[in-house]
Write an enzyme that holds these catalytic residues in place. Structure first.
Site, PDB file in Angstrom:
ATOM      1  N   TYR A   1       5.040   7.810   2.538  1.00 15.84           N
ATOM      2  CA  TYR A   1       4.778   6.529   1.892  1.00 15.84           C
ATOM      3  C   TYR A   1       6.032   5.666   2.005  1.00 15.84           C
ATOM      4  CZ  TYR A   1       0.567   8.500  -0.357  1.00 15.84           C
ATOM      5  OH  TYR A   1      -0.657   9.066  -0.620  1.00 15.84           O
TER       6      TYR A   1
ATOM      7  N   LEU B   1     -11.452   3.587  -7.153  1.00 15.53           N
ATOM      8  CA  LEU B   1     -11.859   2.185  -7.255  1.00 15.53           C
ATOM      9  C   LEU B   1     -12.021   1.557  -5.865  1.00 15.53           C
ATOM     10  CD1 LEU B   1      -9.645   0.958 -10.241  1.00 15.53           C
ATOM     11  CD2 LEU B   1     -12.028   1.737 -10.270  1.00 15.53           C
ATOM     12  N   GLY B   2     -12.166   2.422  -4.865  1.00 18.02           N
ATOM     13  CA  GLY B   2     -12.361   1.912  -3.506  1.00 18.02           C
ATOM     14  C   GLY B   2     -11.234   1.009  -3.060  1.00 18.02           C
ATOM     15  N   ARG B   3      -9.975   1.384  -3.421  1.00 19.26           N
ATOM     16  CA  ARG B   3      -8.786   0.584  -3.108  1.00 19.26           C
ATOM     17  C   ARG B   3      -8.880  -0.821  -3.715  1.00 19.26           C
ATOM     18  NH1 ARG B   3     -10.120   3.873   0.839  1.00 19.26           N
ATOM     19  NH2 ARG B   3      -8.544   5.286   1.686  1.00 19.26           N
ATOM     20  N   GLY B   4      -9.531  -0.885  -4.872  1.00 18.99           N
ATOM     21  CA  GLY B   4      -9.652  -2.153  -5.586  1.00 18.99           C
ATOM     22  C   GLY B   4     -10.957  -2.866  -5.355  1.00 18.99           C
TER      23      GLY B   4
ATOM     24  N   SER C   1     -13.084  -2.530  -8.385  1.00 18.46           N
ATOM     25  CA  SER C   1     -12.314  -2.616  -9.631  1.00 18.46           C
ATOM     26  C   SER C   1     -12.839  -3.690 -10.567  1.00 18.46           C
ATOM     27  CB  SER C   1     -10.846  -2.920  -9.317  1.00 18.46           C
ATOM     28  OG  SER C   1     -10.714  -4.217  -8.751  1.00 18.46           O
TER      29      SER C   1
END
Length: 331
Positions: free
Chosen positions: A56, A206-209, A212
Site C-alpha cells: 500500500y 461498501l463497494g469502495r464507496g 455507501s
C-alpha cells in the site's frame, strides 16, 4: 464492541475491522493527521483488527500505522498484513511473488516498518501462479514457529487453494471482497470456510464507496482515485448502479439507519465468522460506520434488502479486466 472469533484457530477481534489502504492515497488526497486520529478513534471504539498491505503506497501505509499505533499496548490490537504484490517506480503492479525466501524478506521489512516484533495475521495478497501455495504457506508456518507471526491468512483465492493451504497449517481467515454487490463467495467459498472452521474478513463491504449512500456521478474519475479505473464506477455503469443504492436507501430509511450502516450490517449478518472491514479514512466516516454493529436485521429485513439489491444488480466487474484472473472468484 462485541467480538468475533476468526475461525477455530484465529484470534478474537472486534466485530468490525479497520482497513487502512485508503489512508495512503488509493482513493485520492489524504490527510495524515486525520488518518492517525481515525486509527486512534477506531481503537478507542473497540475495533482491534487493523488491516494493511506492505505494498500500500510501497510501505507508506505501514509507516503511517506505526506512527498511529506507537505507545499502544501491543496486545490491545491485531495487525493483519498482506504481502506479495510487487510494485514499480511511478506506480502500478509488477507481478505477484510467493517464493519462500521472499516471504521472509517481506515479513522482515513489515516488522521493521511497523515497529513491532510480530504480526497477528500474515497473508499472501494473491496466489503466485508460479509457486505452489504449500510452499508459500510453509514459509509462513516457519515464521509462526519462530514467533514472528501468530496466525496465517489467505486473500482472494479459490476453494481448492484454501483446502491445500489449510492442510499445511491451520488458516485463520480468508480476506476477500464480500458485499451486497459482490456475492460470488456464497456459492463455494463460504461453505468451504465453514466446513474447515475458517473465518472471513470481508473487504469492500461498501463497494469502495459505491453503496455507501454518499457517492455521486460527479465524484467519479477524480485525480489520484483508483476507482476511476473500476468498471462499476465507469460512466456507462455508475448511473445505473446508483439507482440500486436508492432502492437500498428506502430500506435503510425504514430501519432508521444510513445506507452505509445497513450495508455493513447485512455483511455482518451473513455469519458470526465474518468480520467486515471498514475502510474509513476520516473520523466522520468511522463514526457513521460504528453503529452498524447495533443494527439488528430480521428475516423480513434481509428479504427486503436482497429484493432491493438482487444478485447481479450492478453493472461492471469489481476489478478491471486485467486484474480479474488473479481473483479467487468473480463478482
Amino acid at each position: 464492541m462485541q467480538t468475533r472469533e476468526l475461525g477455530k484457530t484465529g484470534p478474537a477481534v472486534g466485530a468490525l475491522g479497520l482497513g487502512a489502504m485508503g489512508m495512503s492515497g488509493a482513493y485520492g488526497e489524504t490527510d495524515r493527521s486525520e488518518s492517525i486520529a481515525t486509527v486512534h478513534a477506531a481503537l478507542d471504539a473497540g475495533i482491534t483488527l487493523v488491516d494493511t498491505g506492505d505494498f500500500y503506497a510501497m510501505g507508506h501505509n505501514e509507516l503511517l500505522l506505526a506512527e498511529a499505533l506507537r505507545g499502544r499496548d501491543r496486545d490491545s490490537y491485531q495487525l493483519s498484513v498482506k504481502f506479495g504484490m510487487l510494485g514499480r517506480p511511478g506506480g502500478g503492479i509488477g507481478g505477484i511473488e510467493g517464493r519462500p525466501a521472499l516471504v521472509k524478506t517481506f515479513l522482515a521489512h513489515s516488522l521493521t516498518r511497523l515497529g513491532v516484533d510480530h504480526l497477528d495475521i500474515y497473508r499472501p495478497a494473491r496466489l503466485d501462479p508460479q509457486v505452489p501455495i504449500e510452499e508459500t504457506v510453509g514459509a509462513i508456518k516457519e515464521m509462526v514457529e519462530a514467533g514472528y507471526v501468530r496466525h496465517i491468512g489467505l486473500s482472494e483465492v479459490n476453494a481448492e487453494t484454501i483446502r491445500r493451504a489449510h492442510a499445511v497449517h491451520p488458516i485463520s481467515d480468508l480476506q476477500i471482497e464480500y458485499s451486497l454487490i459482490s456475492r460470488a463467495v456464497e456459492t463455494e467459498i463460504l461453505p468451504t470456510l465453514r466446513e474447515l472452521g475458517i473465518g472471513l474478513t470481508a473487504y469492500g463491504v461498501l463497494g469502495r464507496g459505491l453503496i455507501s449512500g454518499h457517492w455521486s456521478v460527479a465524484r467519479s474519475n477524480q485525480p489520484g482515485d483508483l476507482r476511476g479505473l473500476s468498471p462499476r464506477f465507469a460512466q456507462e455503469n455508475v448511473e445505473h448502479n446508483l439507482t440500486v443504492v436508492e432502492s437500498l436507501r428506502q430500506v435503510a430509511d425504514s430501519k432508521g439507519c444510513t445506507v452505509a450502516q445497513l450495508a455493513i450490517a447485512w455483511v455482518a449478518a451473513q455469519g458470526n465468522e465474518i468480520v467486515p472491514l471498514v475502510g474509513a479514512r476520516t473520523r466522520t466516516r468511522l463514526t457513521e460506520a460504528l453503529p452498524a454493529t447495533d443494527v439488528h436485521l430480521t428475516p423480513d429485513d434481509l428479504t427486503a434488502i436482497t429484493q432491493a439489491v438482487p444478485l447481479n444488480a450492478v453493472r461492471g466487474d469489481r476489478y478491471p479486466s486485467a486484474h480479474m484472473p488473479a481473483l479467487g472468484v468473480g463478482n
